[in-house]
Write a protein that holds these residues in place. Structure first.
Motif, PDB file in Angstrom:
ATOM      1  N   GLU A   1       0.837  -1.207   0.000  1.00 57.56           N
ATOM      2  CA  GLU A   1       0.000   0.000   0.000  1.00 57.56           C
ATOM      3  C   GLU A   1       0.867   1.251   0.000  1.00 57.56           C
ATOM      4  O   GLU A   1       0.575   2.232  -0.704  1.00 57.56           O
ATOM      5  CB  GLU A   1      -0.920  -0.010   1.217  1.00 57.56           C
ATOM      6  CG  GLU A   1      -2.002  -1.088   1.165  1.00 57.56           C
ATOM      7  CD  GLU A   1      -2.850  -1.101   2.423  1.00 57.56           C
ATOM      8  OE1 GLU A   1      -2.589  -0.254   3.322  1.00 57.56           O
ATOM      9  OE2 GLU A   1      -3.767  -1.948   2.533  1.00 57.56           O
ATOM     10  N   ARG A   2       1.950   1.249   0.784  1.00 57.12           N
ATOM     11  CA  ARG A   2       2.849   2.405   0.799  1.00 57.12           C
ATOM     12  C   ARG A   2       3.564   2.556  -0.546  1.00 57.12           C
ATOM     13  O   ARG A   2       3.821   3.682  -1.003  1.00 57.12           O
ATOM     14  CB  ARG A   2       3.863   2.239   1.936  1.00 57.12           C
ATOM     15  CG  ARG A   2       3.232   2.218   3.329  1.00 57.12           C
ATOM     16  CD  ARG A   2       4.307   2.260   4.416  1.00 57.12           C
ATOM     17  NE  ARG A   2       3.723   2.153   5.738  1.00 57.12           N
ATOM     18  CZ  ARG A   2       3.624   1.041   6.438  1.00 57.12           C
ATOM     19  NH1 ARG A   2       4.095  -0.101   5.921  1.00 57.12           N
ATOM     20  NH2 ARG A   2       3.078   1.033   7.640  1.00 57.12           N
TER      21      ARG A   2
ATOM     22  N   TYR B   1      11.886   4.644  -2.856  1.00 52.45           N
ATOM     23  CA  TYR B   1      11.072   3.922  -3.852  1.00 52.45           C
ATOM     24  C   TYR B   1      11.503   4.321  -5.265  1.00 52.45           C
ATOM     25  O   TYR B   1      11.707   5.514  -5.554  1.00 52.45           O
ATOM     26  CB  TYR B   1       9.587   4.231  -3.659  1.00 52.45           C
ATOM     27  CG  TYR B   1       9.060   3.781  -2.310  1.00 52.45           C
ATOM     28  CD1 TYR B   1       8.586   2.486  -2.124  1.00 52.45           C
ATOM     29  CD2 TYR B   1       9.041   4.660  -1.235  1.00 52.45           C
ATOM     30  CE1 TYR B   1       8.112   2.071  -0.891  1.00 52.45           C
ATOM     31  CE2 TYR B   1       8.572   4.256   0.006  1.00 52.45           C
ATOM     32  CZ  TYR B   1       8.102   2.963   0.166  1.00 52.45           C
ATOM     33  OH  TYR B   1       7.634   2.562   1.394  1.00 52.45           O
ATOM     34  N   GLN B   2      11.629   3.321  -6.126  1.00 48.27           N
ATOM     35  CA  GLN B   2      11.930   3.524  -7.536  1.00 48.27           C
ATOM     36  C   GLN B   2      10.726   3.027  -8.332  1.00 48.27           C
ATOM     37  O   GLN B   2      10.440   1.824  -8.359  1.00 48.27           O
ATOM     38  CB  GLN B   2      13.186   2.741  -7.951  1.00 48.27           C
ATOM     39  CG  GLN B   2      13.520   2.807  -9.412  1.00 48.27           C
ATOM     40  CD  GLN B   2      14.086   4.168  -9.816  1.00 48.27           C
ATOM     41  OE1 GLN B   2      14.777   4.809  -9.027  1.00 48.27           O
ATOM     42  NE2 GLN B   2      13.768   4.615 -11.010  1.00 48.27           N
TER      43      GLN B   2
ATOM     44  N   ARG C   1       1.927  10.297  -3.255  1.00 40.80           N
ATOM     45  CA  ARG C   1       1.498  10.651  -1.907  1.00 40.80           C
ATOM     46  C   ARG C   1       2.500  10.199  -0.837  1.00 40.80           C
ATOM     47  O   ARG C   1       2.297  10.437   0.336  1.00 40.80           O
ATOM     48  CB  ARG C   1       0.130  10.024  -1.622  1.00 40.80           C
ATOM     49  CG  ARG C   1      -0.980  10.588  -2.492  1.00 40.80           C
ATOM     50  CD  ARG C   1      -2.352  10.078  -2.065  1.00 40.80           C
ATOM     51  NE  ARG C   1      -2.548   8.670  -2.336  1.00 40.80           N
ATOM     52  CZ  ARG C   1      -2.687   7.733  -1.395  1.00 40.80           C
ATOM     53  NH1 ARG C   1      -2.627   8.068  -0.127  1.00 40.80           N
ATOM     54  NH2 ARG C   1      -2.886   6.476  -1.725  1.00 40.80           N
ATOM     55  N   ARG C   2       3.563   9.582  -1.219  1.00 42.82           N
ATOM     56  CA  ARG C   2       4.595   9.154  -0.246  1.00 42.82           C
ATOM     57  C   ARG C   2       5.954   9.547  -0.795  1.00 42.82           C
ATOM     58  O   ARG C   2       6.312   9.203  -1.923  1.00 42.82           O
ATOM     59  CB  ARG C   2       4.526   7.645  -0.006  1.00 42.82           C
ATOM     60  CG  ARG C   2       5.660   7.120   0.863  1.00 42.82           C
ATOM     61  CD  ARG C   2       5.376   5.712   1.319  1.00 42.82           C
ATOM     62  NE  ARG C   2       4.225   5.674   2.220  1.00 42.82           N
ATOM     63  CZ  ARG C   2       4.311   5.869   3.537  1.00 42.82           C
ATOM     64  NH1 ARG C   2       5.483   6.158   4.095  1.00 42.82           N
ATOM     65  NH2 ARG C   2       3.230   5.808   4.285  1.00 42.82           N
TER      66      ARG C   2
END
Length: 334
Positions: free
Chosen positions: A101-102, A123-124, A110-111
């Motif tokens: 979800e993250r 995150y990529q 949104r993150r």
């Protein structure tokens, strides 16, 4: 003859500074050991560089983008991944539900990456045909051994924990050492105060090598000597007073014996009623004075106060005796 070398007193501030120096050297040693451990990890080829996972994610991005199917074989070793369709439905990967979800929140923007947090996730996002692949990694040194990665914290966190533990050990050991030495330095002061409190004043006051403590010990030694002189003078004064009282009591026994003997002799003579009452009064009071003198002699011979004896008396006879003595006293003023 060679003179005995005197020990130099050190100020209390320098004494404290010495242990601060020990603490500083200990912490500096901990830092050196931590650096050596970190360098040993690098030179022994045990860990990957901190940005190794990021570099592998960037290199794998084109490969994943062009691949027909995303599988764990083409995902870099230190990365985890999740696959989503364009609507955010999870299609696969090795991220758990919450982590997935993250990861989708990173796709939607949104993150943000957790670059300011040790061990934070980056995150990529890789856009594929009709789907998204999200790689998650950390900018953190990692062990090359999978077993070490499983059972040990990352090298940076492990080193920080080791540094914290070693610094804590240095602080505790320094504090314990300082406490023991300080207790030994203050021991003469505590012993002197205890002996003075118990008035055991015939003792030498020991000295240490701390200037301020020695100044206090010298003042206590002067107080001990002054108190010993005062107690000696007080004892001598008490002794003189007791000797004078004993001599006076012995001197009183002879005239009292004569007074009592003559009064008892007069009682055996042919006297008038008034004369006999006077003779009885003299004899009775002489006996009472002899008892007082004897008690005084016993007090001067003993270091303790005489015991108090409580006995019952008849009120009527006691009051009659008080009345009789009062009448005799008043008779002198008729």
């Amino acid at each position: 003859m060679p003179t005995k070398r005197q020990r130099t007193d050190i100020p209390l501030g320098l004494f404290f500074l010495k242990y601060f120096g020990y603490l500083f050297i200990g912490i500096l040693g901990v830092a050196v050991i931590a650096i050596l451990i970190f360098n040993m990890m690098w030179t022994s080829d045990m860990v990957y560089p901190a940005r190794y996972a990021e570099q592998q994610a960037l290199l794998a991005a084109p490969v994943i983008e062009e691949a027909e199917e995303v599988s764990a074989q083409i995902v870099p070793e230190l990365c985890r991944y999740a696959l989503f369709d364009e609507t955010g439905v999870w299609l696969g990967g090795d991220l758990k539900e919450k982590d997935a979800e993250r990861a989708w929140e990173a796709v939607e923007g949104r993150r943000s990456n957790m670059g300011g947090v040790i061990g934070g996730y980056y995150y990529q996002v890789i856009r594929r045909s009709g789907e998204y692949c999200v790689l998650r990694y950390q900018i953190l040194s990692q062990y090359k051994s999978e077993a070490l990665r499983k059972y040990l914290p990352p090298p940076e966190i492990l080193i920080l924990a080791v540094i914290f533990g070693m610094v804590l050990a240095v602080v505790v050991l320094t504090a314990v050492r300082f406490s023991r030495v300080m207790r030994r330095k203050l021991s003469p002061l505590i012993q002197a105060a205890d002996r003075i409190q118990r008035q055991k004043l015939d003792f030498p006051v020991e000295r240490g090598n701390v200037r301020e403590i020695n100044d206090i010990l010298k003042a206590m030694d002067d107080m001990r000597a002054a108190l010993a002189r005062a107690l000696e003078e007080q004892w001598q004064a008490e002794q003189r007073k007791q000797e004078q009282m004993a001599a006076l009591a012995h001197d009183l026994k002879t005239p009292l014996t004569l007074v009592r003997g003559n009064a008892e002799l007069m009682c055996d003579m042919d006297l008038t009623k008034e004369q006999r009452e006077c003779a009885d009064c003299i004899a009775g009071n002489a006996i009472q004075m002899q008892n007082y003198v004897q008690t005084l002699i016993e007090i001067t011979k003993s270091a303790q106060s005489p015991p108090i004896h409580i006995r019952s008396v008849e009120t009527e006879s006691f009051l009659s005796e008080v009345k009789r003595q009062a009448e005799r006293l008043c008779a002198m003023y008729r």
